[in-house]
Design a protein around this motif. Structure first.
Motif, short mmCIF file in Angstrom:
data_model
loop_
_atom_site.label_atom_id
_atom_site.label_comp_id
_atom_site.label_asym_id
_atom_site.label_seq_id
_atom_site.Cartn_x
_atom_site.Cartn_y
_atom_site.Cartn_z
N GLY A 8 3.46 -4.73 -3.39
CA GLY A 8 2.24 -4.33 -2.68
C GLY A 8 1.05 -4.38 -3.62
O GLY A 8 0.16 -3.52 -3.57
N ASN A 10 -1.43 -6.52 -3.99
CA ASN A 10 -2.67 -7.23 -3.64
C ASN A 10 -3.83 -6.32 -3.27
O ASN A 10 -4.98 -6.75 -3.28
CB ASN A 10 -2.40 -8.20 -2.49
CG ASN A 10 -1.80 -7.52 -1.27
OD1 ASN A 10 -0.78 -6.86 -1.39
ND2 ASN A 10 -2.43 -7.65 -0.12
N GLY A 14 -1.54 -0.37 -5.17
CA GLY A 14 -0.83 -1.40 -5.93
C GLY A 14 -1.78 -2.18 -6.82
O GLY A 14 -1.49 -2.43 -8.00
N ARG A 33 2.95 -9.89 -0.39
CA ARG A 33 3.56 -10.53 0.78
C ARG A 33 2.95 -11.92 0.99
O ARG A 33 3.64 -12.86 1.32
CB ARG A 33 3.31 -9.66 2.02
CG ARG A 33 3.71 -10.32 3.29
CD ARG A 33 3.75 -9.41 4.47
NE ARG A 33 2.78 -8.33 4.55
CZ ARG A 33 2.85 -7.36 5.44
NH1 ARG A 33 3.87 -7.33 6.29
NH2 ARG A 33 1.94 -6.42 5.48
N ASP A 58 8.27 -10.81 0.85
CA ASP A 58 8.03 -10.02 2.07
C ASP A 58 9.15 -8.99 2.16
O ASP A 58 10.32 -9.35 2.32
CB ASP A 58 8.04 -10.95 3.30
CG ASP A 58 7.80 -10.19 4.60
OD1 ASP A 58 7.80 -8.93 4.58
OD2 ASP A 58 7.63 -10.85 5.63
N LEU A 59 8.79 -7.74 2.05
CA LEU A 59 9.81 -6.69 2.01
C LEU A 59 10.60 -6.59 3.32
O LEU A 59 11.67 -5.97 3.35
CB LEU A 59 9.17 -5.34 1.68
CG LEU A 59 8.50 -5.26 0.30
CD1 LEU A 59 7.75 -3.94 0.13
CD2 LEU A 59 9.53 -5.43 -0.82
N ALA A 60 10.10 -7.20 4.37
CA ALA A 60 10.83 -7.19 5.64
C ALA A 60 11.79 -8.37 5.74
O ALA A 60 12.52 -8.51 6.72
CB ALA A 60 9.85 -7.22 6.81
N ASN A 83 5.85 0.07 -4.82
CA ASN A 83 4.66 0.68 -4.21
C ASN A 83 4.44 0.19 -2.78
O ASN A 83 4.00 0.95 -1.92
CB ASN A 83 3.45 0.33 -5.11
CG ASN A 83 2.14 0.48 -4.39
OD1 ASN A 83 1.62 1.58 -4.27
ND2 ASN A 83 1.60 -0.62 -3.87
N LYS A 86 5.15 -0.13 4.53
CA LYS A 86 4.52 -0.30 5.84
C LYS A 86 3.84 1.02 6.18
O LYS A 86 4.50 2.01 6.51
CB LYS A 86 5.59 -0.67 6.87
CG LYS A 86 5.05 -0.86 8.27
CD LYS A 86 6.12 -1.43 9.19
CE LYS A 86 5.84 -1.19 10.66
NZ LYS A 86 4.48 -1.46 11.09
N LEU A 135 6.93 4.83 -4.71
CA LEU A 135 5.86 5.57 -4.05
C LEU A 135 6.39 6.13 -2.75
O LEU A 135 6.72 5.39 -1.82
CB LEU A 135 4.67 4.65 -3.79
CG LEU A 135 3.65 4.63 -4.92
CD1 LEU A 135 2.96 5.98 -5.06
CD2 LEU A 135 4.27 4.25 -6.26
N SER A 136 6.52 7.44 -2.72
CA SER A 136 6.94 8.13 -1.51
C SER A 136 5.71 8.79 -0.90
O SER A 136 4.58 8.31 -1.07
CB SER A 136 8.03 9.14 -1.85
OG SER A 136 8.53 9.74 -0.68
N SER A 137 5.92 9.88 -0.21
CA SER A 137 4.78 10.60 0.37
C SER A 137 5.19 12.04 0.62
O SER A 137 6.31 12.32 1.01
CB SER A 137 4.37 9.96 1.69
OG SER A 137 3.38 10.76 2.31
N PHE A 150 6.79 6.94 9.97
CA PHE A 150 6.49 6.86 8.54
C PHE A 150 7.17 8.01 7.80
O PHE A 150 7.81 7.83 6.76
CB PHE A 150 4.97 6.93 8.35
CG PHE A 150 4.53 6.83 6.92
CD1 PHE A 150 4.66 5.65 6.21
CD2 PHE A 150 3.98 7.93 6.27
CE1 PHE A 150 4.25 5.56 4.89
CE2 PHE A 150 3.57 7.85 4.95
CZ PHE A 150 3.71 6.66 4.26
N PHE A 182 -3.91 11.93 -1.89
CA PHE A 182 -4.56 11.35 -0.72
C PHE A 182 -5.57 10.32 -1.26
O PHE A 182 -6.59 10.69 -1.86
CB PHE A 182 -5.25 12.48 0.06
CG PHE A 182 -5.82 12.08 1.39
CD1 PHE A 182 -5.26 11.07 2.15
CD2 PHE A 182 -6.93 12.75 1.89
CE1 PHE A 182 -5.80 10.71 3.38
CE2 PHE A 182 -7.47 12.41 3.13
CZ PHE A 182 -6.90 11.39 3.87
N LYS A 186 -6.82 1.25 2.42
CA LYS A 186 -6.85 0.84 3.83
C LYS A 186 -5.99 1.79 4.67
O LYS A 186 -6.31 2.09 5.81
CB LYS A 186 -6.32 -0.59 3.94
CG LYS A 186 -6.55 -1.23 5.28
CD LYS A 186 -6.15 -2.71 5.23
CE LYS A 186 -6.20 -3.33 6.60
NZ LYS A 186 -5.72 -4.74 6.58
N SER A 187 -4.87 2.26 4.08
CA SER A 187 -3.94 3.08 4.86
C SER A 187 -4.54 4.42 5.26
O SER A 187 -4.09 5.06 6.19
CB SER A 187 -2.63 3.30 4.10
OG SER A 187 -2.80 4.19 3.04
#
Ligand code: NAP
Length: 259
Positions: A8, A10, A14, A33, A58-60, A83, A86, A135-137, A150, A182, A186-187
Motif C-alpha cells: 500500500g 502508493n 504507506g 496494486r 494486488d492483495l486480493a 500496511n 481495504k 497496520l491494524s486498527s 472493517f 487517526f 483518503k481513508s
C-alpha cells in the motif's frame, strides 16, 4: 543498509513510510496494486536510484503475491511492513450487510496479510533485523458499534499477528501490529489528527524498539500497548481445566506437525 518491503506504498500512510525509510537511508521495496497510477512513487524512485524499487501486487489476488515472492526469492528483507488494506468498506447496520464486500475485506485485511508473512518469511529470516509489522486498527478491538466489516477483518488480523509472533519467535523473527492513530489520508477523508508523516515517524520508533521479547503485541503510536486478543487466562474457570487425555492427544498432534 537494511531493506523494508512496504505494501500500500502508493498513497496515504504507506507513502509516508516510503519517504521516511528513504530519508533514513533504507533500501525500500514499495509495493502498489497499480504502480502505473503512482506518479509520486515514480518521482521518488527517480531521485532515489538504486534505493527505491517499485513492485506490483494486488492483495486480493494471491497469485500476484506468489509472483512477487518468486521475484524476490533469496533477497533479505529486514522489515516486512504490511500496511495496505481495504479501508473503503460499506458501512453496515442490521439488515443491510454486504457479504461480498465482507469476504473481500477478510481476504485483503486478514488472509492476504498471512499470505504476505508466509511468502516472505524466508526473506525476513535471512535478514539482520528480522521483523514483521502489520497496520491494524484500534477499531478492531474497541466499541463503538458499527463498521462491522472493517472492524472484524482487523480483529482477525490481530489474532493472525499473535499466532505469527508465537510461531516465528523460535526463528528470531519479531512480529507485532499497531494502530497508526487517526491519520489524515483518503481513508479518513483527510480528517485525521496526524499527518501520514507524523504517524509514520511515531510508528518507526515502535518498530525500532520491537524485539522478539516484546513481540506479539498491539501497539499504540506512542509505544503503549492494548490487549491484542482476549484470552481466557483463568485456569480455575468453570470447565477450563483440560483433561489429561486431551493434553496427551495434543502432544501427539504436535509430534505429527499439527491437528
Ligand atoms: N488512516 C487512519 O486513520 C487509520 C486508522 C486505523 C488504521 N489504519 C490502517 O493503516 C493502514 C494505512 O491506512 P491509510 O489511511 O493510509 O489507508 P488508505 O489511504 O485507504 O490507503 C490504503 C492503501 O492500501 C492499498 N490497497 C487497498 N487494497 C489493496 C489491494 N487489494 N491490493 C494492494 N493494495 C491495496 C491502497 O492502494 P490503492 O491506491 O490501489 O487503492 C492504498 O495504497 C491500513 O492498514 C489502515 O487500515 C489507518
Amino acid at each position: 543498509m537494511p531493506t523494508v518491503l512496504i505494501t500500500g506504498a502508493n498513497r496515504g500512510l504507506g507513502f509516508g513510510f516510503v519517504e521516511l525509510f528513504l530519508r533514513e537511508g533504507w533500501n525500500v521495496i514499495a509495493v502498489a496494486r497499480d504502480p502505473a497510477s503512482a506518479p509520486e512513487l515514480h518521482a521518488l524512485a527517480s531521485s532515489n536510484t538504486g534505493k527505491l524499487t517499485i513492485e506490483q501486487c494486488d492483495l486480493a489476488n494471491f497469485a500476484t503475491i506468489d509472483a512477487l515472492g518468486a521475484k524476490l526469492a533469496g533477497k533479505p528483507i529486514d522489515l516486512l511492513l504490511c500496511n495496505g488494506a481495504k479501508t473503503n468498506n460499506p458501512s453496515s447496520t442490521i439488515g443491510d450487510t454486504n457479504y461480498e464486500a465482507w469476504m473481500e475485506a477478510f481476504k485483503v485485511n486478514t488472509m492476504a496479510q498471512m499470505k504476505l508473512a508466509e511468502t516472505f518469511v524466508e526473506n525476513v529470516a535471512a535478514s539482520v533485523q528480522k521483523k514483521m509489522f502489520f497496520l491494524s486498527s484500534r477499531i478492531g478491538a474497541n466499541p463503538p458499534a458499527g463498521m462491522i466489516l472493517f472492524r472484524s477483518s482487523k480483529s482477525a488480523l490481530n489474532q493472525v499477528v499473535m499466532q505469527l509472533s508465537l510461531l516465528l519467535k523460535p526463528r528470531g523473527i519479531a512480529v507485532a501490529c499497531a494502530h497508526p492513530g487517526f491519520v489524515k489520508t483518503k481513508s479518513t477523508a483527510d480528517m485525521g489528527v496526524f499527518t501520514a508523516d507524523e504517524s509514520a515517524a511515531h510508528l518507526k520508533k515502535v518498530i525500532d524498539n520491537l524485539t522478539v521479547e516484546n513481540a506479539g503485541q498491539f501497539f499504540e503510536p506512542d509505544g503503549s500497548t492494548l490487549p491484542i486478543v482476549t484470552r481466557q487466562t483463568n485456569a480455575h474457570a468453570f470447565g477450563a481445566k483440560a483433561p489429561d487425555a486431551w493434553k496427551e492427544q495434543q502432544k501427539v498432534w504436535d509430534k505429527q506437525g499439527g491437528r
